[in-house]
Design a protein around this motif. Structure first.
Motif, PDB file in Angstrom:
ATOM      1  N   HIS A   8     -28.761  -1.603  -1.252  1.00  0.00           N
ATOM      2  CA  HIS A   8     -30.053  -1.593  -0.558  1.00  0.00           C
ATOM      3  C   HIS A   8     -29.922  -2.154   0.863  1.00  0.00           C
ATOM      4  CE1 HIS A   8     -34.286  -1.716   0.072  1.00  0.00           C
ATOM      5  NE2 HIS A   8     -34.274  -3.025   0.241  1.00  0.00           N
ATOM      6  N   TYR A   9     -29.322  -3.341   0.995  1.00  0.00           N
ATOM      7  CA  TYR A   9     -29.083  -3.937   2.321  1.00  0.00           C
ATOM      8  C   TYR A   9     -27.744  -3.412   2.829  1.00  0.00           C
ATOM      9  CZ  TYR A   9     -32.790  -7.130   0.970  1.00  0.00           C
ATOM     10  OH  TYR A   9     -33.982  -7.648   0.569  1.00  0.00           O
ATOM     11  N   LYS A  10     -27.756  -2.236   3.411  1.00  0.00           N
ATOM     12  CA  LYS A  10     -26.501  -1.540   3.710  1.00  0.00           C
ATOM     13  C   LYS A  10     -25.650  -2.252   4.756  1.00  0.00           C
ATOM     14  CE  LYS A  10     -27.783   2.763   1.823  1.00  0.00           C
ATOM     15  NZ  LYS A  10     -27.427   2.592   0.438  1.00  0.00           N
ATOM     16  N   GLN A  11     -26.246  -3.172   5.473  1.00  0.00           N
ATOM     17  CA  GLN A  11     -25.451  -3.925   6.473  1.00  0.00           C
ATOM     18  C   GLN A  11     -24.710  -5.099   5.842  1.00  0.00           C
ATOM     19  OE1 GLN A  11     -28.358  -2.376   7.640  1.00  0.00           O
ATOM     20  NE2 GLN A  11     -26.849  -1.131   8.723  1.00  0.00           N
ATOM     21  N   ALA A  12     -24.956  -5.356   4.546  1.00  0.00           N
ATOM     22  CA  ALA A  12     -24.305  -6.511   3.901  1.00  0.00           C
ATOM     23  C   ALA A  12     -23.169  -6.046   2.999  1.00  0.00           C
ATOM     24  CB  ALA A  12     -25.336  -7.295   3.084  1.00  0.00           C
ATOM     25  N   GLY A  13     -22.002  -6.642   3.191  1.00  0.00           N
ATOM     26  CA  GLY A  13     -20.837  -6.287   2.367  1.00  0.00           C
ATOM     27  C   GLY A  13     -20.296  -7.512   1.652  1.00  0.00           C
ATOM     28  N   LEU A  14     -19.406  -7.244   0.694  1.00  0.00           N
ATOM     29  CA  LEU A  14     -18.864  -8.332  -0.126  1.00  0.00           C
ATOM     30  C   LEU A  14     -17.377  -8.102  -0.393  1.00  0.00           C
ATOM     31  CD1 LEU A  14     -19.790 -10.844  -1.808  1.00  0.00           C
ATOM     32  CD2 LEU A  14     -20.049  -9.316  -3.752  1.00  0.00           C
ATOM     33  N   LEU A  15     -16.613  -9.184  -0.260  1.00  0.00           N
ATOM     34  CA  LEU A  15     -15.202  -9.183  -0.672  1.00  0.00           C
ATOM     35  C   LEU A  15     -15.033 -10.484  -1.443  1.00  0.00           C
ATOM     36  CD1 LEU A  15     -12.383  -7.821  -0.450  1.00  0.00           C
ATOM     37  CD2 LEU A  15     -11.995  -9.160   1.612  1.00  0.00           C
ATOM     38  N   ASN A  16     -15.168 -10.405  -2.755  1.00  0.00           N
ATOM     39  CA  ASN A  16     -15.229 -11.634  -3.545  1.00  0.00           C
ATOM     40  C   ASN A  16     -14.757 -11.328  -4.971  1.00  0.00           C
ATOM     41  OD1 ASN A  16     -15.807 -14.281  -4.348  1.00  0.00           O
ATOM     42  ND2 ASN A  16     -17.706 -14.333  -3.192  1.00  0.00           N
ATOM     43  N   GLY A  17     -14.874 -12.335  -5.841  1.00  0.00           N
ATOM     44  CA  GLY A  17     -14.521 -12.139  -7.254  1.00  0.00           C
ATOM     45  C   GLY A  17     -13.018 -12.001  -7.487  1.00  0.00           C
ATOM     46  N   MET A  18     -12.223 -12.689  -6.661  1.00  0.00           N
ATOM     47  CA  MET A  18     -10.762 -12.548  -6.753  1.00  0.00           C
ATOM     48  C   MET A  18     -10.166 -13.313  -7.942  1.00  0.00           C
ATOM     49  SD  MET A  18     -10.016 -10.531  -4.338  1.00  0.00           S
ATOM     50  CE  MET A  18     -11.206  -9.748  -3.259  1.00  0.00           C
ATOM     51  N   GLY A  19     -10.969 -14.188  -8.547  1.00  0.00           N
ATOM     52  CA  GLY A  19     -10.556 -14.848  -9.782  1.00  0.00           C
ATOM     53  C   GLY A  19      -9.251 -15.602  -9.664  1.00  0.00           C
ATOM     54  N   THR A  20      -8.364 -15.378 -10.630  1.00  0.00           N
ATOM     55  CA  THR A  20      -7.099 -16.123 -10.689  1.00  0.00           C
ATOM     56  C   THR A  20      -6.013 -15.437  -9.859  1.00  0.00           C
ATOM     57  OG1 THR A  20      -6.437 -14.876 -12.631  1.00  0.00           O
ATOM     58  CG2 THR A  20      -7.560 -16.953 -13.036  1.00  0.00           C
ATOM     59  N   LYS A  21      -6.338 -14.297  -9.228  1.00  0.00           N
ATOM     60  CA  LYS A  21      -5.284 -13.505  -8.584  1.00  0.00           C
ATOM     61  C   LYS A  21      -5.587 -13.125  -7.135  1.00  0.00           C
ATOM     62  CE  LYS A  21      -3.376 -11.948 -12.879  1.00  0.00           C
ATOM     63  NZ  LYS A  21      -4.204 -12.850 -13.695  1.00  0.00           N
ATOM     64  N   GLY A  22      -6.308 -14.015  -6.452  1.00  0.00           N
ATOM     65  CA  GLY A  22      -6.709 -13.705  -5.086  1.00  0.00           C
ATOM     66  C   GLY A  22      -5.538 -13.446  -4.148  1.00  0.00           C
ATOM     67  N   CYS A  23      -4.399 -14.074  -4.397  1.00  0.00           N
ATOM     68  CA  CYS A  23      -3.288 -13.930  -3.447  1.00  0.00           C
ATOM     69  C   CYS A  23      -2.767 -12.498  -3.414  1.00  0.00           C
ATOM     70  CB  CYS A  23      -2.170 -14.909  -3.787  1.00  0.00           C
ATOM     71  SG  CYS A  23      -2.773 -16.595  -3.662  1.00  0.00           S
ATOM     72  N   SER A  24      -2.816 -11.804  -4.543  1.00  0.00           N
ATOM     73  CA  SER A  24      -2.378 -10.414  -4.533  1.00  0.00           C
ATOM     74  C   SER A  24      -3.548  -9.463  -4.266  1.00  0.00           C
ATOM     75  CB  SER A  24      -1.721 -10.045  -5.865  1.00  0.00           C
ATOM     76  OG  SER A  24      -2.581 -10.370  -6.945  1.00  0.00           O
ATOM     77  N   LEU A  25      -4.730  -9.766  -4.831  1.00  0.00           N
ATOM     78  CA  LEU A  25      -5.846  -8.821  -4.716  1.00  0.00           C
ATOM     79  C   LEU A  25      -6.470  -8.809  -3.321  1.00  0.00           C
ATOM     80  CD1 LEU A  25      -7.708  -9.537  -8.105  1.00  0.00           C
ATOM     81  CD2 LEU A  25      -6.155  -7.649  -7.579  1.00  0.00           C
ATOM     82  N   ALA A  26      -6.539  -9.984  -2.670  1.00  0.00           N
ATOM     83  CA  ALA A  26      -7.291 -10.066  -1.404  1.00  0.00           C
ATOM     84  C   ALA A  26      -6.724  -9.149  -0.311  1.00  0.00           C
ATOM     85  CB  ALA A  26      -7.378 -11.517  -0.925  1.00  0.00           C
ATOM     86  N   PRO A  27      -5.412  -9.130  -0.057  1.00  0.00           N
ATOM     87  CA  PRO A  27      -4.940  -8.234   1.005  1.00  0.00           C
ATOM     88  C   PRO A  27      -5.248  -6.762   0.704  1.00  0.00           C
ATOM     89  CG  PRO A  27      -3.166  -9.700   0.262  1.00  0.00           C
ATOM     90  CD  PRO A  27      -4.339  -9.942  -0.627  1.00  0.00           C
ATOM     91  N   PHE A  28      -5.025  -6.353  -0.541  1.00  0.00           N
ATOM     92  CA  PHE A  28      -5.223  -4.962  -0.944  1.00  0.00           C
ATOM     93  C   PHE A  28      -6.680  -4.539  -0.755  1.00  0.00           C
ATOM     94  CE2 PHE A  28      -5.942  -1.577  -4.040  1.00  0.00           C
ATOM     95  CZ  PHE A  28      -4.836  -0.762  -3.861  1.00  0.00           C
ATOM     96  N   PHE A  29      -7.607  -5.388  -1.242  1.00  0.00           N
ATOM     97  CA  PHE A  29      -9.012  -4.990  -1.176  1.00  0.00           C
ATOM     98  C   PHE A  29      -9.622  -5.265   0.201  1.00  0.00           C
ATOM     99  CE2 PHE A  29      -8.340  -4.786  -5.743  1.00  0.00           C
ATOM    100  CZ  PHE A  29      -8.805  -3.488  -5.949  1.00  0.00           C
ATOM    101  N   ALA A  30      -9.028  -6.170   0.973  1.00  0.00           N
ATOM    102  CA  ALA A  30      -9.477  -6.336   2.365  1.00  0.00           C
ATOM    103  C   ALA A  30      -9.173  -5.058   3.136  1.00  0.00           C
ATOM    104  CB  ALA A  30      -8.777  -7.526   3.008  1.00  0.00           C
ATOM    105  N   LYS A  31      -8.025  -4.472   2.842  1.00  0.00           N
ATOM    106  CA  LYS A  31      -7.645  -3.222   3.521  1.00  0.00           C
ATOM    107  C   LYS A  31      -8.590  -2.090   3.092  1.00  0.00           C
ATOM    108  CE  LYS A  31      -4.795  -0.493   5.789  1.00  0.00           C
ATOM    109  NZ  LYS A  31      -5.019  -0.321   7.201  1.00  0.00           N
TER     110      LYS A  31
END
Ligand SMILES: Cc1cc2nc3c(=O)[nH]c(=O)nc-3n(C[C@H](O)[C@H](O)[C@H](O)COP(=O)(O)OP(=O)(O)OC[C@H]3O[C@@H](n4cnc5c(N)ncnc54)[C@H](O)[C@@H]3O)c2cc1C
Length: 354
Positions: A304-327
């Motif tokens: 609904h708020y199309k200007q708002a985005g989220l990069l979260n919920g990385m849990g126990t594996k943020g070090c591997s997931l964050a770069p991939f999903f940031a890209k």
């Protein structure tokens, strides 16, 4: 002041998102409150291809692990630091059941596990009864070096506001967002556990998890591997010689995010049994992991708020997931490309539209 993106949080998620936007030549401001106990500042940084008692291969390992290796190398190269190392895990089986599981996986052809060829190699440092195996490849992301180095770069280019972001001051207006004197095309929340209080995304099924770690001085212990039994013992290469990270626990119920006496005492007792050499505790830290009920990240734009985005919920594996999903999020923001369905917050469209 006008910018294209306002990013909230400079943990590992906000770091990689701002890095990729910068590489694409886009403008942004990062707001981060410099919380010393954020998950990214406490994490061991381990990127492990197998997980759990049954040594199951982690979700999307074939894609996400090589991506992480390359991504940390690239950002490390740009900053002139070592942001990642390859250091395998030596897994000392705590009981025959775990040994059987490990060997069974290896026999079944698991490409990441093998029996360690020289079973006597670690006898001078460790007590162990049920032999050991090796997990390969395992990487360590050096967040303790990377986060301050990227922060310094953001400061130098005047892209960092070190303060608390106050969501009450955020306004959505005519295809843009306004915050204090900033006007931006999008706001992207990389706010970790604080996301559970974010009025735009708090309906998402977060399941925060508390973890603690001790920083130890262990003179003479080789820094060649990460060692695991019921605890993980990982060299902190940039904290100095003989300094190790020891952890962790996973608490789903907790009153606060503070270090506990119980964890310290249990860890000390287990280490006394496991290690043959003396050690000294130099610090005790605790933090919250931004985990989710389904153990998948939350990535994408609000329905609904199309200007708002989220990069979260990385849990126990943020070090591997964050770069991939940031890209992936960068590709969505700049080129409209889709996010992997299991991570896309579109799966919660109905809940978020309420
Ligand atoms: C003990 C422990 C060990 C771990 N070990 C590992 C590991 O070995 N490997 C692994 O992959 N993962 C590990 N993790 C998990 C990992 O740390 C997280 O998945 C990851 O750090 C999440 O990063 P993030 O950037 O999404 O969130 P965070 O690291 O929480 O970053 C959020 C940032 O936003 C800022 N912020 C929040 N709200 C505001 C606001 N209102 N205003 C301004 N700034 C704000 C915070 O200060 C913080 O800097 C571990 C976690 C813990 C607790």
């Amino acid at each position: 002041m006008q910018t294209e993106f306002l990013i909230i949080g400079q943990g590992i998620s906000g770091t990689f998102l701002s890095y990729y936007l910068q590489k694409a030549g886009r403008s942004f401001v990062v707001i981060d409150n410099n919380d010393n106990n954020s998950a990214s500042r406490i994490a061991a940084g381990i990127i492990n291809p197998v997980t759990g008692r049954r040594m199951v291969t982690v979700w999307m390992a074939d894609e996400i692990l090589p991506f992480a290796w390359k991504a940390y190398h690239e950002i490390g190269h740009d900053l002139g630091i070592t942001a990642i190392s390859h250091r395998n895990i030596i897994d000392f089986f705590p009981n025959p059941f775990m040994r059987e599981n490990f060997l069974k996986r290896t026999e079944e052809g698991n490409e990441y596990t093998r029996a360690f060829p020289d079973q006597e190699h670690f006898r001078s440092w460790f007590n162990f009864e049920f032999s050991c195996g090796e997990i390969n490849p395992v990487y360590t992301a050096h967040l303790e070096t990377l986060l301050p180095a990227w922060r310094q770069q953001l400061t130098n280019q005047q892209s960092l506001w070190e303060e608390n972001f106050e969501i009450a001051q955020l306004r959505f207006e005519a295809g843009a967002i306004h915050y204090k004197n900033i006007k931006a095309g999008n706001i992207i929340f990389c706010d970790g556990p604080a996301g559970i209080d974010n009025p735009y995304f708090k309906q998402l099924p977060y399941a925060l998890n508390k973890g603690e770690a001790l920083m130890m001085e262990i003179p003479g212990l080789p820094a060649t591997h990460i060692f695991k039994k019921s605890l993980v013992l990982a060299p902190l290469q940039n904290a100095g010689k003989d300094i190790f990270w020891v952890g962790s626990n996973y608490a789903w119920e907790f009153d606060n995010a503070n270090p506990t006496k119980e964890f310290r005492e249990t860890t000390e007792r287990v280490l006394k049994e496991w290690l043959k050499i003396p050690f000294q505790i130099i610090d005790h830290r605790a933090g919250l992991r931004p985990a989710t009920l389904e153990r998948r990240p939350f990535v994408g734009l609000h329905p609904h708020y199309k200007q708002a985005g989220l990069l979260n919920g990385m849990g126990t594996k943020g070090c591997s997931l964050a770069p991939f999903f940031a890209k992936q999020l960068t590709e969505l923001l700049l080129h409209g490309k889709a996010i992997t369905a299991e991570a896309d917050i579109n799966r919660f469209q109905k809940i978020l539209s309420r």
